[in-house]
Design a protein around this motif. Sequence first.
Motif, PDB file in Angstrom:
ATOM      1  N   THR A  57       0.868  -1.179   0.000  1.00 13.93           N
ATOM      2  CA  THR A  57       0.000   0.000   0.000  1.00 13.93           C
ATOM      3  C   THR A  57       0.906   1.230   0.000  1.00 13.93           C
ATOM      4  OG1 THR A  57      -0.043   0.150   2.402  1.00 13.93           O
ATOM      5  CG2 THR A  57      -1.771  -1.214   1.354  1.00 13.93           C
ATOM      6  N   ALA A  58       0.321   2.408  -0.183  1.00 12.57           N
ATOM      7  CA  ALA A  58       1.098   3.649  -0.158  1.00 12.57           C
ATOM      8  C   ALA A  58       1.790   3.819   1.193  1.00 12.57           C
ATOM      9  CB  ALA A  58       0.195   4.842  -0.449  1.00 12.57           C
ATOM     10  N   THR A  59       1.095   3.495   2.266  1.00 13.86           N
ATOM     11  CA  THR A  59       1.672   3.646   3.603  1.00 13.86           C
ATOM     12  C   THR A  59       2.831   2.685   3.817  1.00 13.86           C
ATOM     13  OG1 THR A  59      -0.449   4.416   4.464  1.00 13.86           O
ATOM     14  CG2 THR A  59       1.139   3.598   6.079  1.00 13.86           C
ATOM     15  N   LEU A  60       2.669   1.414   3.416  1.00 15.10           N
ATOM     16  CA  LEU A  60       3.749   0.438   3.556  1.00 15.10           C
ATOM     17  C   LEU A  60       4.961   0.844   2.723  1.00 15.10           C
ATOM     18  CD1 LEU A  60       1.910  -3.027   3.450  1.00 15.10           C
ATOM     19  CD2 LEU A  60       2.869  -1.865   5.433  1.00 15.10           C
ATOM     20  N   LEU A  61       4.713   1.247   1.484  1.00 15.62           N
ATOM     21  CA  LEU A  61       5.820   1.641   0.624  1.00 15.62           C
ATOM     22  C   LEU A  61       6.511   2.886   1.171  1.00 15.62           C
ATOM     23  CD1 LEU A  61       7.133   0.476  -1.866  1.00 15.62           C
ATOM     24  CD2 LEU A  61       5.703   1.954  -3.265  1.00 15.62           C
ATOM     25  N   GLN A  82       4.796   6.065 -21.025  1.00 13.74           N
ATOM     26  CA  GLN A  82       5.911   5.419 -20.353  1.00 13.74           C
ATOM     27  C   GLN A  82       5.979   5.771 -18.870  1.00 13.74           C
ATOM     28  OE1 GLN A  82       8.871   7.186 -22.876  1.00 13.74           O
ATOM     29  NE2 GLN A  82       9.112   5.314 -24.074  1.00 13.74           N
ATOM     30  N   GLN A  83       5.130   6.664 -18.405  1.00 16.57           N
ATOM     31  CA  GLN A  83       5.169   7.087 -17.007  1.00 16.57           C
ATOM     32  C   GLN A  83       4.563   6.005 -16.118  1.00 16.57           C
ATOM     33  OE1 GLN A  83       3.135  10.856 -17.098  1.00 16.57           O
ATOM     34  NE2 GLN A  83       4.689  11.770 -18.424  1.00 16.57           N
ATOM     35  N   THR A  84       5.294   5.643 -15.095  1.00 16.44           N
ATOM     36  CA  THR A  84       4.841   4.600 -14.192  1.00 16.44           C
ATOM     37  C   THR A  84       3.653   5.100 -13.375  1.00 16.44           C
ATOM     38  OG1 THR A  84       7.072   3.714 -14.008  1.00 16.44           O
ATOM     39  CG2 THR A  84       5.510   3.092 -12.285  1.00 16.44           C
ATOM     40  N   VAL A  85       2.588   4.332 -13.376  1.00 20.62           N
ATOM     41  CA  VAL A  85       1.404   4.634 -12.567  1.00 20.62           C
ATOM     42  C   VAL A  85       1.277   3.535 -11.526  1.00 20.62           C
ATOM     43  CG1 VAL A  85      -1.102   4.932 -12.558  1.00 20.62           C
ATOM     44  CG2 VAL A  85       0.254   5.809 -14.466  1.00 20.62           C
ATOM     45  N   TRP A  86       1.234   3.942 -10.271  1.00 16.12           N
ATOM     46  CA  TRP A  86       1.092   3.003  -9.155  1.00 16.12           C
ATOM     47  C   TRP A  86      -0.206   3.338  -8.437  1.00 16.12           C
ATOM     48  CZ3 TRP A  86       1.112   3.679  -3.769  1.00 16.12           C
ATOM     49  CH2 TRP A  86       1.207   2.488  -3.033  1.00 16.12           C
ATOM     50  N   GLN A  87      -0.973   2.328  -8.131  1.00 16.45           N
ATOM     51  CA  GLN A  87      -2.284   2.551  -7.523  1.00 16.45           C
ATOM     52  C   GLN A  87      -2.445   1.729  -6.256  1.00 16.45           C
ATOM     53  OE1 GLN A  87      -5.873   1.189  -9.700  1.00 16.45           O
ATOM     54  NE2 GLN A  87      -6.440   3.352  -9.633  1.00 16.45           N
ATOM     55  N   ASP A  88      -2.910   2.404  -5.208  1.00 20.58           N
ATOM     56  CA  ASP A  88      -3.244   1.751  -3.951  1.00 20.58           C
ATOM     57  C   ASP A  88      -4.759   1.836  -3.824  1.00 20.58           C
ATOM     58  OD1 ASP A  88      -3.701   0.917  -1.367  1.00 20.58           O
ATOM     59  OD2 ASP A  88      -2.410   2.411  -0.422  1.00 20.58           O
ATOM     60  N   ARG A  89      -5.432   0.795  -4.250  1.00 20.83           N
ATOM     61  CA  ARG A  89      -6.903   0.821  -4.250  1.00 20.83           C
ATOM     62  C   ARG A  89      -7.469   0.869  -2.833  1.00 20.83           C
ATOM     63  NH1 ARG A  89      -8.529  -3.081  -9.318  1.00 20.83           N
ATOM     64  NH2 ARG A  89      -7.172  -2.005 -10.772  1.00 20.83           N
ATOM     65  N   GLN A  90      -6.738   0.311  -1.885  1.00 17.73           N
ATOM     66  CA  GLN A  90      -7.219   0.305  -0.498  1.00 17.73           C
ATOM     67  C   GLN A  90      -7.402   1.724   0.029  1.00 17.73           C
ATOM     68  OE1 GLN A  90      -4.889  -2.128   2.148  1.00 17.73           O
ATOM     69  NE2 GLN A  90      -5.661  -1.087   3.962  1.00 17.73           N
ATOM     70  N   SER A  91      -6.426   2.602  -0.255  1.00 14.94           N
ATOM     71  CA  SER A  91      -6.508   3.969   0.261  1.00 14.94           C
ATOM     72  C   SER A  91      -7.142   4.945  -0.720  1.00 14.94           C
ATOM     73  CB  SER A  91      -5.105   4.471   0.632  1.00 14.94           C
ATOM     74  OG  SER A  91      -4.322   4.635  -0.532  1.00 14.94           O
ATOM     75  N   GLY A  92      -7.313   4.550  -1.982  1.00 10.51           N
ATOM     76  CA  GLY A  92      -7.878   5.462  -2.977  1.00 10.51           C
ATOM     77  C   GLY A  92      -6.848   6.421  -3.549  1.00 10.51           C
ATOM     78  N   PHE A  93      -5.571   5.992  -3.601  1.00 15.05           N
ATOM     79  CA  PHE A  93      -4.475   6.844  -4.054  1.00 15.05           C
ATOM     80  C   PHE A  93      -3.889   6.300  -5.347  1.00 15.05           C
ATOM     81  CE2 PHE A  93       0.281   7.637  -3.503  1.00 15.05           C
ATOM     82  CZ  PHE A  93       0.236   8.936  -3.965  1.00 15.05           C
ATOM     83  N   THR A  94      -3.723   7.187  -6.336  1.00 19.43           N
ATOM     84  CA  THR A  94      -3.046   6.850  -7.585  1.00 19.43           C
ATOM     85  C   THR A  94      -1.894   7.817  -7.756  1.00 19.43           C
ATOM     86  OG1 THR A  94      -5.099   6.050  -8.589  1.00 19.43           O
ATOM     87  CG2 THR A  94      -3.295   6.596 -10.088  1.00 19.43           C
TER      88      THR A  94
END
Length: 196
Positions: free
Chosen positions: A59-63, A93-105
């Motif tokens: 998740t965003a918090t863990l990372l 080419q831009q990396t998109v990372w998504q944390d669906r649990q928190s609602g953060f992209t």
Amino acid sequence: MRIDSAPPNRGADGLEGRLAARLAELRTDRGWSLEELARHTDISRSTLSRLERAEISPTATLLGSLCAAYGRTMSQLLAEVESDSPQVVRAAQQTVWQDRQSGFTRRSVSPPLPGLRGEVVEGLLKPGADISYDEPPVPGVEQHIWVLDGALDITAAGAVHALRAGDCLRFRLWGHSRFHNPGPVSVRYAVLVVLP
């Protein structure tokens, strides 16, 4: 390129697999056991083990906690698992990372590049999303946060800043921070990060 927190892309050749391998490499480079890393991050040993085997996505918090333990920004960590670093970073080419649990992209618009200290990140938070980071990945990192659409409440250095479209908050981060979308719509913002 895209990473979603669920379901994970577990292939060793995929970005998720390379991220898991890099996290394991960073830990072993420091000579830390999983127990030692757990003490540094307040993340359970079993969760860390599953992250390093790409059984789950962070998740965003863990990372954020892992990046703080390793002294890297999230963009630096993600750039380390990318295959190349072109001068022009095309949207596709831009990396998109998504944390669906928190609602953060999170989109890495201009990822870190050796010899450069700045990077540009685009964030998207769904209404009600609330993300806290215990500490910055690099103490004293400079951030400029420009709200493009919506509303964003940011807590930094103990102060809450209510930002609306067009507003920009700039600061150096030494401690806890929090990003909260009070709603009622998603907020889109740009973060310009400059390493000390």
